[in-house]
Structure formats: structure tokens, C-alpha cells
Design an enzyme around this catalytic site. Structure first.
Site, PDB file in Angstrom:
ATOM      1  N   ASN A   9       0.870  -1.178   0.000  1.00  0.00           N
ATOM      2  CA  ASN A   9       0.000   0.000   0.000  1.00  0.00           C
ATOM      3  C   ASN A   9       0.910   1.232   0.000  1.00  0.00           C
ATOM      4  OD1 ASN A   9      -1.769   2.068   0.559  1.00  0.00           O
ATOM      5  ND2 ASN A   9      -2.268   1.384   2.634  1.00  0.00           N
ATOM      6  N   LYS A  11       0.105   4.266  -0.258  1.00  0.00           N
ATOM      7  CA  LYS A  11      -0.527   5.457   0.324  1.00  0.00           C
ATOM      8  C   LYS A  11      -0.292   6.670  -0.596  1.00  0.00           C
ATOM      9  CE  LYS A  11      -0.130   3.297   4.768  1.00  0.00           C
ATOM     10  NZ  LYS A  11      -0.001   3.386   6.212  1.00  0.00           N
ATOM     11  N   HIS A  95      -9.424   1.166   4.634  1.00  0.00           N
ATOM     12  CA  HIS A  95      -8.172   1.324   5.364  1.00  0.00           C
ATOM     13  C   HIS A  95      -8.403   2.242   6.565  1.00  0.00           C
ATOM     14  CE1 HIS A  95      -4.095   2.541   6.363  1.00  0.00           C
ATOM     15  NE2 HIS A  95      -3.729   1.400   5.815  1.00  0.00           N
ATOM     16  N   GLU A  97      -6.819   4.634   7.713  1.00  0.00           N
ATOM     17  CA  GLU A  97      -6.617   6.070   7.450  1.00  0.00           C
ATOM     18  C   GLU A  97      -7.854   6.672   6.798  1.00  0.00           C
ATOM     19  OE1 GLU A  97      -2.913   5.542   5.413  1.00  0.00           O
ATOM     20  OE2 GLU A  97      -2.006   4.971   7.325  1.00  0.00           O
ATOM     21  N   GLU A 167      -5.444  -5.035  10.426  1.00  0.00           N
ATOM     22  CA  GLU A 167      -4.418  -4.036  10.689  1.00  0.00           C
ATOM     23  C   GLU A 167      -4.704  -3.324  12.008  1.00  0.00           C
ATOM     24  OE1 GLU A 167      -2.392  -2.826   6.773  1.00  0.00           O
ATOM     25  OE2 GLU A 167      -4.138  -1.550   7.015  1.00  0.00           O
ATOM     26  N   GLY A 173       2.504   2.139  10.816  1.00  0.00           N
ATOM     27  CA  GLY A 173       3.460   3.230  10.668  1.00  0.00           C
ATOM     28  C   GLY A 173       4.154   3.619  11.969  1.00  0.00           C
ATOM     29  N   SER A 213       3.426  -2.284  10.291  1.00  0.00           N
ATOM     30  CA  SER A 213       4.879  -2.367  10.502  1.00  0.00           C
ATOM     31  C   SER A 213       5.477  -3.720  10.096  1.00  0.00           C
ATOM     32  CB  SER A 213       5.230  -2.029  11.953  1.00  0.00           C
ATOM     33  OG  SER A 213       4.831  -0.701  12.253  1.00  0.00           O
TER      34      SER A 213
HETATM   35  P1  PGA Z   1       2.830   0.182   7.714  1.00  0.00           P
HETATM   36  O1  PGA Z   1       1.377   0.423   7.096  1.00  0.00           O
HETATM   37  O2  PGA Z   1       3.372  -1.077   7.114  1.00  0.00           O
HETATM   38  O3  PGA Z   1       3.622   1.402   7.310  1.00  0.00           O
HETATM   39  O4  PGA Z   1       2.667   0.065   9.187  1.00  0.00           O
HETATM   40  C1  PGA Z   1       0.501  -0.641   6.861  1.00  0.00           C
HETATM   41  C2  PGA Z   1      -0.776  -0.131   6.241  1.00  0.00           C
HETATM   42  O5  PGA Z   1      -1.228   0.958   6.619  1.00  0.00           O
HETATM   43  O6  PGA Z   1      -1.376  -0.785   5.349  1.00  0.00           O
END
Ligand code: PGA
Length: 252
Positions: A9, A11, A95, A97, A167, A173, A213
Site C-alpha cells: 500500500n 498510500k 483502510h 486512514e 491491521e 506506521g 509495521s
Molecule cells: P505500515 O502500514 O506497514 O507502514 O505500518 C501498513 C498499512 O497501513 O497498510
């Protein structure tokens, strides 16, 4: 046997030149991998060129969002038939976010996931608890809510195309990965929810990704868990060497 699936992803990262460079490097390194499904999800503006670039390799392209109407006066939105027409195969929906910053709810996630299926594409439906929910012991309630709400009205046939990404929001992140055991516990619970909603065959066949992560160093332990079938990778998917290493380490 569930085939593993590793999705990146991206983003809201990468200019056109950077996107092309990343795909070229991935193509060279892992473009021949067929033992696991490999997907990259760049921002909308790069999808067409990403599809073109990855045509002669095994990497598939996904979008990060979709609107549920097929066409119309919906300024700024992108529909399923548009994504299908350029060769996109997957769409991330719900997601955290989007839930956090763009008002996404289980109801809108459900509408989007249906639109993905209607367009003949595969939804990657994201679910996950925030830190306060985990700390107050509500993880399973939240996950049950996200899974049943996001997949409301889905048939067993629909489920053949659905991927669920667990997730934990506190692990996205932040560098804080859920331990493989914490992740496995929730994945197992998701299968129990699917069993109640559908049947055992569906619960057993649905692919469940972990996200939060994920790195080359922790992917092997995660996918070694009985109910974890791959990963949705954010930060570590932005560099060819780390994403390629995650793909490779998921196979060993
Ligand atoms: P990350 O994000 O691997 O940077 O923690 C995962 C995601 O948001 O899909």
C-alpha cells in the site's frame, strides 16, 4: 491450501518518475514470483502506467479506494468500471486512514466492497482496532463489528474474491508490530466470525493478511502462523529492496 498474498500500500507517496522506478526495480527482482500473489497499490494517478509496466510480469496492480456509483456527477471520485477498464485487479477498502481521516464507516466500506465485486475486482477489506479499544479489552468486539458490517449481504460466492486485512491501528506506521501471537489470535477470531456468517469452507478458504509495521525481519514469523496468509505492507513497500525481501521471506 490458501495462496499467500503480499500487497504494498503506497498510500500518498511517489511521483510518476519515482513510481516507475520502483515498479521497474520490483519487476527485475520479483517479477517472476508466482508462489505468492504480489500486488502493488499506487495512488490513482499512477495506476494506468503501473498496469502497463507490469504487464509482462506476475505483479498485479491494486487501487487504494473506489466510489460505489458506477458513473455520475461525483466530482473527484473514481469508479469500479474505470478501474477495470485500465487493468487494475484489486482494491483496498476501509483502510484505517480512510476511516480516521475521511469519515469511512462500516456501511460505506460495505458499499465500496460491493462496488469492487460488481466491477469484477477483488477487495482487500481492512479491519482493525485502535489502541484505546485494545487497551479496554474491546478488540474482538471491534473486529466482529468491522467484519460483519463490511461484509454485510455478501454471499459465499462473493467471498471467494475477498481478502481481509487485519491491521491493528496502533501498529500502522509506528514500528510497533503486533506480535505474531497477537496477530494470530485475531486472525483465528476472524475465521470464527466468517464461520458464523457463512460456513466452514468459506472461513477456511478466505485469505487473511496482517498489516502494521511489516518488515523483511518479521514477515516469516507472521506467515508461519496458521491463520495468517500474507501481509498488507505500508512503509516497507516504498523501497524495492525491502518489499522484495518481504515477498521472498514470505515464501521461505
Ligand atoms: P505500515 O502500514 O506497514 O507502514 O505500518 C501498513 C498499512 O497501513 O497498510
Amino acid at each position: 491450501m490458501r495462496k499467500k498474498i503480499i500487497a504494498g500500500n503506497w498510500k500518498m507517496y511517489k511521483t510518476a518518475a519515482e513510481a516507475a522506478e520502483l515498479i521497474a526495480a520490483l519487476k527485475k527482482d520479483i517479477g517472476g514470483v508466482t508462489a505468492v500473489d504480489v500486488v502493488v497499490c499506487p495512488p490513482f494517478v499512477h495506476l494506468s502506467s503501473a498496469v502497463e509496466q507490469s504487464r509482462s510480469c506476475s505483479i498485479a496492480v491494486g487501487a487504494q479506494n473506489i466510489y460505489w456509483e458506477e458513473f455520475g456527477a461525483f466530482t473527484g471520485e473514481v469508479s469500479g468500471p474505470m478501474l477495470t477498464s485500465i487493468g487494475v485487479k484489486y482494491v483496498i477498502v476501509g483502510h484505517s486512514e480512510r476511516r480516521q481521516f475521511f469519515g469511512e464507516t462500516n456501511e460505506t466500506v460495505n458499499k465500496r466492497a460491493r462496488a469492487v465485486l460488481k466491477a469484477g475486482l477483488k477487495p482487500i477489506v481492512c479491519v482493525g482496532e485502535v489502541l484505546a479499544e485494545r487497551e479496554s479489552g474491546r478488540t474482538f468486539d471491534v473486529i466482529r463489528d468491522h467484519v460483519t458490517g463490511s461484509l454485510a449481504g455478501f454471499t459465499k460466492e462473493d467471498m471467494l474474491k475477498v481478502i481481509i486485512a487485519y491491521e491493528p491501528v496502533w501498529a500502522i506506521g509506528t514500528g510497533k508490530t503486533a506480535s505474531a501471537q497477537q496477530a494470530q489470535e485475531v486472525h483465528k477470531f476472524i475465521r470464527e466470525v466468517l464461520l458464523k456468517m457463512f460456513d466452514k469452507a468459506t472461513a477456511d478458504a478466505t485469505r487473511l493478511q496482517y498489516g502494521g509495521s511489516v518488515k523483511p525481519e518479521n514477515i516469516a514469523e507472521l506467515v508461519a502462523q496458521p491463520d495468517i496468509d500474507g501481509a498488507l505492507v505500508g512503509g516497507a513497500s516504498l523501497k524495492a529492496d525491502s518489499f522484495a525481501a518481504i515477498v521472498r521471506n514470505s515464501m521461505s
